[in-house]
Structure formats: C-alpha cells, structure tokens
Scaffold this active site. Structure first.
Site, PDB file in Angstrom:
ATOM      1  N   HIS A 103       0.812  -1.221   0.000  1.00  0.00           N
ATOM      2  CA  HIS A 103       0.000   0.000   0.000  1.00  0.00           C
ATOM      3  C   HIS A 103       0.848   1.274   0.000  1.00  0.00           C
ATOM      4  CE1 HIS A 103      -3.751  -2.291   1.696  1.00  0.00           C
ATOM      5  NE2 HIS A 103      -3.532  -2.493   0.418  1.00  0.00           N
ATOM      6  N   CYS A 116       9.788  18.518  -8.002  1.00  0.00           N
ATOM      7  CA  CYS A 116      10.280  17.146  -8.182  1.00  0.00           C
ATOM      8  C   CYS A 116      11.785  17.191  -8.464  1.00  0.00           C
ATOM      9  CB  CYS A 116       9.544  16.474  -9.338  1.00  0.00           C
ATOM     10  SG  CYS A 116      10.274  14.876  -9.762  1.00  0.00           S
TER      11      CYS A 116
END
Ligand code: NAD
Length: 243
Positions: free
Chosen positions: A109, A136
């Site tokens: 997950h 980023c």
C-alpha cells in the site's frame, strides 16, 4: 524448523499499534477522526490537495516519534534464521519493518516516507512535509508530487510478485489485520488453495477467521515473538492451541 520452505507473512496496522500508531478500524482509530473519502482517494487529492498533504504530513511526523516493537523484531529473526525463503508483505505505510531490519519486504500500500511525481513518475525518499509548492528533484516540475500511498480505488503495488509468492508458499501467517481490505483480505484463501498452512495472529478473530488453521489471539508484542520462537525451534502446533 518444521517442513516449511516458503513462508509468506502479511502484516496490517495491528503490528504497529503498540509502537503508538493508530489502526484504521479499531475504536479510536484514524478513521473515527477523519473522513476517509476526503483523504484517501485520488478524487480527494484532486479536490483538496492541501488537506490530503496536511493529513499525510501529520502521519509522516508521527512515524518519526515511534520505534519498531518486539513483533517487528521477531519477524527479522525469522527472516535471518529460517533456512528457506521468508517474504514479508505489509499493508502498512509506516517504516517500522525496515527500521527493525526486515529485508525481503513488499509495501503493497505504499510508503509514508516516499513521494511520487505524477508528471515523470519518479519516486523519492521524503521524510518531511510535502506540499503543492515542492519541486520534483527528477524533472524539476512544481505541484506534481503526491504521497507514495495506494489510495482507495488504486491498484496495490507488487501484485504479480505477491501472487507468485502466495502460490508457492507452504506457510502463510497473517498478523494484525482485520481482513477487511481487498486484495490483501483474499491472500489467506489463495495460500490455502495452494496447499499452505494458514496462521492468524491478531488481537481478536478477523473477518476471515475461518480461513486459518491455527490462531492465536493477543497483543502482537506477545503472540508474534512467542509463535516465531516456536517456529524457529521446529515446533509444530495443534490448530487453535494457545501458545
Ligand atoms: P485495521 O485497522 O483494519 O485492522 C487492525 C487489526 O489489528 C484489527 O483486526 C485489530 O484487532 C488488530 N490489532 C489492534 N491492535 C493490535 C495489537 N496490539 N496486536 C495485534 N493486533 C492488533 O488495519 P489493516 O487490516 O491493516 O487494514 C487496513 C489499512 O490500514 C491498510 O491499508 C493499511 O495501509 C492501513 N493502515 C496502516 C497503518 C500503518 O502503516 N501503521 C496504520 C493504520 C492503517
């Protein structure tokens, strides 16, 4: 060690509860305090990214304050001393298994301490707050980083590898999970169909209780080290027998 070659372990929020991290569904758990549909879906992130970041930033701060417990450490001992293969699949997004020393670990997950760029796809270690203003490090774009978490409606990570591990395992151990989130809730049945012995170690019987041949109920820091120690000594237990 009994005649087990391939051991697969599935862990859930219950293994980290005694480290101080809330579970999702227990009384007082995370989802009593927050609205799931406002936080853990791609649509929620699209609607209100700041709120979703705020929630995960708080979770990321929280994991800095906790440490792995005896149950996490017992699984490391199993991996180190079992002569066959041990695969640890966790539904948890906290870093406590790796901090304890587990190596063959699949975070199905996702991971709280990682961010993913929705523009270039790069995944970066991210231990501090994340916001729409962050850039980023791979592509230099702003506003495209999201928590590297599998949200409701998204496909869990590592599924082909997990399916292969389940089909070849001969012992499946489920720890601290309510068995209410699929596909993880179906792993015991897959393993059992493949001929594995199935073991449940949890505070209380889970939704899938009937799928387990051996069950021990109690706190993870007690039942997990005790069960692993029996396993490493080569003990074979009777179904449902108390440790
Ligand atoms: P869940 O909250 O649905 O179930 C937790 C289970 O743990 C329950 O069956 C409960 O009885 C048991 N439990 C509680 N305290 C325990 C203890 N001290 N010892 C042993 N068992 C104990 O959690 P889940 O099954 O993992 O499922 C749902 C989702 O929750 C997963 O997707 C996971 O990503 C997410 N989650 C992760 C964390 C984390 O990373 N630490 C925390 C909360 C939720």
């Amino acid at each position: 060690m009994a005649d087990y070659e391939n051991i697969v372990i599935l862990t859930g929020a219950g293994i980290s509860a005694e480290s101080g991290l809330d579970t999702f569904r227990d009384k007082g758990g995370i989802w009593e305090k927050y609205d799931l549909m406002e936080l853990a879906t791609p649509e929620a992130f699209g609607r209100n990214p700041d709120l979703v970041h705020e929630f995960y930033n708080a979770r990321r701060q929280q994991v800095k304050e906790v440490t792995a417990n005896k149950a996490h450490h017992a699984l490391v001992q199993l991996e180190r001393h079992h002569p066959g293969k041990v695969t640890l699949i966790t539904q948890n997004v906290d870093p406590l298994h790796e901090e304890a020393g587990s190596k063959n670990l699949l975070h199905m997950h996702g991971e709280l301490n990682k961010a993913r760029c929705t523009y270039c796809g790069a995944v970066h270690i991210w231990r501090d707050d994340l916001s729409q203003a962050d850039i980023c490090p791979s592509c230099g774009q702003t506003g495209n980083l999201r928590p590297h978490i599998v949200w409701f409606g998204e496909i869990p990570f590592h599924m082909p590898e997990i399916e292969d591990c389940l089909k070849e395992c001969d012992l499946f151990i489920s720890i601290g999970t309510s068995g209410s989130v699929y596909p993880a809730a179906g792993f015991a049945l897959t393993a059992r169909t493949a001929g594995a012995e199935t073991v449940e170690l949890n505070l209380e019987p889970s939704d899938g209780e009937n799928l387990f041949t051996t069950k021990h109920y109690g706190k993870a820091t007690k039942v997990v080290p005790e069960y692993i120690s029996i396993l490493l000594r080569g003990g074979i237990e009777e179904s449902g027998q108390d440790i």
